[in-house]
Design an enzyme around this catalytic site. Structure first.
Site, short mmCIF file in Angstrom:
data_model
loop_
_atom_site.label_atom_id
_atom_site.label_comp_id
_atom_site.label_asym_id
_atom_site.label_seq_id
_atom_site.Cartn_x
_atom_site.Cartn_y
_atom_site.Cartn_z
CE LYS A 1 -1.96 2.90 2.12
NZ LYS A 1 -1.68 4.32 1.82
CD GLU B 1 13.23 3.92 9.27
OE1 GLU B 1 13.11 4.82 10.15
OE2 GLU B 1 13.35 4.12 8.07
CB CYS C 1 13.10 8.75 8.82
SG CYS C 1 14.07 7.45 8.06
CD GLU D 1 9.82 12.63 11.91
OE1 GLU D 1 10.76 11.96 11.49
OE2 GLU D 1 8.64 12.22 11.93
N1 LIG Z 1 9.85 9.38 9.69
C1 LIG Z 1 9.35 8.99 8.58
O1 LIG Z 1 9.84 8.10 7.98
C2 LIG Z 1 8.15 9.70 8.05
C3 LIG Z 1 7.51 10.65 8.81
N2 LIG Z 1 6.46 11.30 8.31
C4 LIG Z 1 5.84 12.31 9.16
O2 LIG Z 1 4.50 11.94 9.32
C5 LIG Z 1 3.65 13.04 9.03
C6 LIG Z 1 2.39 12.51 8.40
O3 LIG Z 1 2.66 12.02 7.09
P1 LIG Z 1 1.84 10.78 6.55
O4 LIG Z 1 2.02 10.58 5.12
O5 LIG Z 1 0.42 10.91 7.01
O6 LIG Z 1 2.61 9.60 7.29
P2 LIG Z 1 2.06 8.30 7.87
O7 LIG Z 1 3.09 7.66 8.68
O8 LIG Z 1 0.74 8.52 8.53
O9 LIG Z 1 1.75 7.44 6.55
C7 LIG Z 1 2.63 6.51 6.00
C8 LIG Z 1 1.84 5.39 5.36
O10 LIG Z 1 1.00 4.76 6.32
C9 LIG Z 1 -0.35 4.71 5.86
N3 LIG Z 1 -1.20 4.75 7.04
C10 LIG Z 1 -1.52 5.83 7.79
N4 LIG Z 1 -2.31 5.45 8.84
C11 LIG Z 1 -2.48 4.11 8.74
C12 LIG Z 1 -3.18 3.14 9.51
N5 LIG Z 1 -3.86 3.48 10.61
N6 LIG Z 1 -3.14 1.85 9.12
C13 LIG Z 1 -2.44 1.50 8.02
N7 LIG Z 1 -1.77 2.36 7.24
C14 LIG Z 1 -1.78 3.65 7.60
C15 LIG Z 1 -0.44 5.90 4.94
O11 LIG Z 1 -1.53 5.78 4.05
C16 LIG Z 1 0.90 5.85 4.24
O12 LIG Z 1 0.90 4.85 3.23
C17 LIG Z 1 4.45 13.92 8.11
O13 LIG Z 1 4.05 15.26 8.25
C18 LIG Z 1 5.85 13.69 8.58
O14 LIG Z 1 6.16 14.59 9.60
C19 LIG Z 1 5.95 11.02 7.09
C20 LIG Z 1 6.55 10.08 6.28
C21 LIG Z 1 7.71 9.35 6.70
O1 LIG Z 2 16.87 2.70 3.57
C1 LIG Z 2 17.30 3.84 3.34
O2 LIG Z 2 18.34 4.05 2.76
C2 LIG Z 2 16.54 5.03 3.76
C3 LIG Z 2 15.54 4.97 4.61
C4 LIG Z 2 14.80 6.16 4.91
C5 LIG Z 2 13.63 6.14 5.59
O3 LIG Z 2 13.21 5.02 6.16
C6 LIG Z 2 12.72 7.30 5.71
O4 LIG Z 2 13.08 8.40 5.32
O5 LIG Z 2 11.61 7.10 6.19
#
Ligand SMILES: NC(=O)C1=CN([C@@H]2O[C@H](COP(=O)(O)OP(=O)(O)OC[C@H]3O[C@@H](n4cnc5c(N)ncnc54)[C@H](O)[C@@H]3O)[C@@H](O)[C@H]2O)C=CC1
Ligand SMILES: O=C(O)/C=C/C=C(\O)C(=O)O
Length: 486
Positions: A171, A247, A281, A383
Site C-alpha cells: 500500500k 522504521e 527520517c 519531528e
Molecule cells: N519518519 C518517517 O519516515 C516519516 C515521517 N512522516 C511524518 O508523518 C507526518 C504525516 O505524514 P503521513 O504521510 O500521514 O505519514 P504516515 O506515517 O501517517 O503514513 C505513512 C503510510 O502509512 C499509511 N497509514 C496511515 N495510517 C495508517 C493506519 N492506521 N493503518 C495502516 N496504514 C496507515 C499511509 O496511508 C501511508 O501509506 C508527516 O508530516 C511527517 O512529519 C511522514 C513520512 C515518513
Molecule cells: O533505507 C534507506 O536508505 C533510507 C531509509 C529512509 C527512511 O526510512 C525514511 O526516510 O523514512
C-alpha cells in the site's frame, strides 16, 4: 504511468473503487486520479497473495533470487519511466532521483538476491541428537510505506520479503502511487507469477491501509512512517499478534567538534539537513556545535542554505524540492512560526519563497537555520520533517552527548571530529540505531538498519531483513534411544 492509477492484483490492473485526486507538489495542480481500495478490493489482493504463496514459497531460494535479479534488470530498462513517475509524485530533483531513488530500487532487489544465499541455517549435532533450523516464510506480508522515498522504501521491503518466500500486498502512500504502478507493470512484463506482488491504493485510517493491516489473511506488517501511525498499526494488529517491523520518526542530532574538518562538517550538514527537502527520517534537525567554531559554523551553514536552488525538478542544478502536500507545507511553516514564538533567531529562511510563476501554487518552503532555543522547546523535540535545523553550542563532550540523547526518538546521529578515539567513544554513547562519523547517509545494504525508542521496532537490512521476513523452525531428532530428554 497513466494519469489514472489502478490497483494491481493477481498480475492484472484492477480499476475499482472511487477515485481521489493526486497533486503536483511543484504547482499544486491536480495531475492524476487514483482508485481507492475498499475492503473487498483489499480482500481480493490478500486472497491473490495467499493463492500465490504455495507456488512461490515452494520455489528453490535460488529460483526466487533469479526473479529478483530479473526485476532489477527490468527496473533498469524502465529507468526513465520510474524517474518520471517519482518526480511527478514528489517534485524531487532529477539529479537525486537518478542517483539515489531509482538505482536503490534496483539495488534493493539485486542485493537481497545475494544476501539470501548467505542466510544462516544452524545445525547442532550433539551426541545422539541432531537439532537444526529451517526457515519458512511468514506468509502474506503487508508493506505500508510513506511518500518521501516511495520507490526506495517500498523495494527495500518487497525485495527481502519476496526472496524469503512470502507474497506481498503493498500500500503506497496516497500521495505517491506512481512508481509502484510502474513496478506492477514491470512485474507483469517479466512474467512474475501472478499474485506474488500486489498493489492496492488508498489512504490509511478507514481506508486501504487500515483494511490491509487488519485483514486476517495478512500474516505480518512492515511499515515505515510516522511514530504515531506505527502505534496505530500496532494496536490494530495486536489481537492477532502479527509480527511487525517498524522504521519510524526521528529527531536526529549532529555533533560538530572543534577538531572537525569544518568544510566537511558544513557540507555534511547541508546534505543531512536539506536533502529531499529534509523529508528523510534520517535527516538532521538538531545540530550541536562546540563553542569555538559555533559562530563560524552557523554563518556558513546559513550561507549555504540561502544558496540552495529552487529550480524545476527537471533542471539538473535544482537542489531544493517542494514539500509533498499543502498540508505538510503548512505543518512545516507552522513550526517556523512556532520557532519565532519560542524565541528563535532565524539565520536563513523562515518562510515560503515567492517565484512569480506557477510554482507559487506549489508546496515550497525555505531552507531554514535557527538558533537560540532551549533543548526542551517543541521545535527541538518534535519531528518537523522539513528543510530546517536548530543549532546550539556546547562546551564539553559529555554535554554534547547528553543533549543529543535528550530525545524521545533514536534513529540516526552524525559525529564530526578528527579524533579517532572521540569518534568511537561518542558513537558508542549515542542512543540511536544508526551513527555516521564524518559522513551522513552512507549505506551498506548488508548492515542492520533501524532505530531505538520511538524510532522503531526491529532492524531490517542484510540478513536482519531475512530474519524478519521468515520464521525459524527448530527440528530436533533423537538419533539413538536411551539419551535422557531435557
Ligand atoms: N519518519 C518517517 O519516515 C516519516 C515521517 N512522516 C511524518 O508523518 C507526518 C504525516 O505524514 P503521513 O504521510 O500521514 O505519514 P504516515 O506515517 O501517517 O503514513 C505513512 C503510510 O502509512 C499509511 N497509514 C496511515 N495510517 C495508517 C493506519 N492506521 N493503518 C495502516 N496504514 C496507515 C499511509 O496511508 C501511508 O501509506 C508527516 O508530516 C511527517 O512529519 C511522514 C513520512 C515518513
Ligand atoms: O533505507 C534507506 O536508505 C533510507 C531509509 C529512509 C527512511 O526510512 C525514511 O526516510 O523514512
Amino acid at each position: 504511468m497513466s494519469d489514472l492509477v489502478t490497483h494491481f492484483i493477481g498480475g492484472l490492473p484492477v480499476a475499482e473503487g472511487e477515485t481521489f485526486a493526486g497533486y503536483d507538489p511543484v504547482t499544486g495542480r491536480e495531475v492524476r486520479r487514483v482508485h481507492e481500495a475498499d475492503r473487498s478490493v483489499v480482500d481480493r489482493a490478500v486472497s491473490a497473495a495467499r493463492a500465490a504463496l504455495p507456488g512461490w514459497s515452494g520455489l528453490q531460494a535460488a529460483e526466487r533470487a533469479a526473479w529478483m535479479r530479473r526485476l532489477a534488470d527490468a527496473i533498469e530498462e524502465r529507468f526513465e519511466d520510474l524517474v518520471a513517475a517519482e518526480i511527478a509524485d514528489t517534485g524531487k530533483s532529477i539529479t537525486q532521483t537518478r542517483t539515489l531513488d531509482i538505482p536503490r530500487g534496483a539495488a534493493n532487489f539485486r542485493s537481497f538476491a545475494e544476501i539470501a544465499a548467505q542466510h544462516p541455517e544452524n545445525a547442532f549435532h550433539l551426541k545422539d541428537v541432531l537439532s537444526y533450523t529451517v526457515r519458512r516464510p511468514l506468509g502474506v506480508v503487508a508493506v505500508i510505506v510513506p511518500w518521501n522515498l516511495p520507490f526506495l522504501l517500498a523495494t527495500w521491503k518487497i525485495g527481502p520479503a519476496l526472496v524469503a518466500g512470502n507474497t506481498v500486498v503493498v500500500k503506497p502512500s496516497e500521495h505517491t502511487p506512481g512508481s509502484m504502478a510502474v513496478l506492477a507493470e514491470i512485474a507483469a512484463s517479466i512474467g512474475l507469477p501472478p499474485g506474488v506482488l500486489n498493489v492496492v491504493n488508498g489512504f490509511g485510517p478507514g481506508s486501504a491501509g487500515q483494511f490491509l493491516v487488519e485483514h486476517p489473511g495478512v500474516d505480518a506488517v512492515t511499515f515505515t512512517g510516522e511514530s504515531r501511525t506505527g502505534s496505530a498499526i500496532m494496536k490494530s494488529v495486536a489481537d492477532r499478534v502479527k509480527p511487525v517491523s517498524f522504521e519510524l520518526g526521528g529527531k536526529n542530532a549532529g555533533l560538530v567538534f572543534a577538531d572537525a574538518d569544518l568544510d566537511a562538517a558544513v557540507e555534511g550538514a547541508v546534505r543531512s539537513v536539506f536533502t529531499n527537502g529534509g523529508q528523510v527520517c534520517l535527516c538532521t534537525e538538531r545540530l550541536y556545535v562546540e563553542r569555538p567554531v559555533f559562530g563560524e559554523f552557523v554563518a556558513r551553514l546559513a550561507g549555504r542554505a540561502r544558496e540552495l536552488a529552487f529550480g524545476r525538478p527537471q533542471d539538473e542544478h535544482t537542489t531544493m524540492m517542494p514539500m509533498i502536500s499543502a498540508e505538510h507545507r503548512d505543518k512545516v511553516l507552522s513550526y517556523y512560526a512556532l520557532a519565532e514564538d519560542e524565541g528563535a533567531e532565524i539565520h536563513a529562511g523562515g518562510g515560503a519563497p515567492r517565484f512569480g510563476d506557477d510554482r507559487d501554487g506549489g508546496y515550497y518552503v525555505e531552507p531554514t537555520v535557527l538558533t537560540g532555543l532551549p533543548s526542551g522547546s517543541r521545535v527541538n523535540r518534535e519531528e518537523i520533517f522539513g528543510p530546517v535545523c536548530h543549532v546550539a553550542p556546547f562546551d564539553a563532550e559529555a554535554e554534547a552527548v547528553a543533549l543529543a540523547n535528550e530525545s524521545e526518538y533514536g534513529l540516526a546521529a552524525t559525529v564530526w571530529t578528527s579524533s579517532l578515539s572521540r569518534a568511537h567513544r561518542v558513537a558508542q554513547s549515542l542512543e540511536a540505531g544508526l551513527i555516521w562519523v564524518n559522513t551522513w547517509y552512507l549505506r551498506d545494504l548488508r548492515t542492520p538498519f533501524g532505530g531505538v525508542k520511538l524510532s522503531g521496532i526491529g532492524r531490517e537490512g542484510g540478513t536482519r531483513s531475512l530474519d524478519f521476513y521468515s520464521e525459524p523452525t527448530t527440528i530436533t531428532i533423537k538419533l539413538e534411544p536411551g539419551r535422557a530428554e531435557i
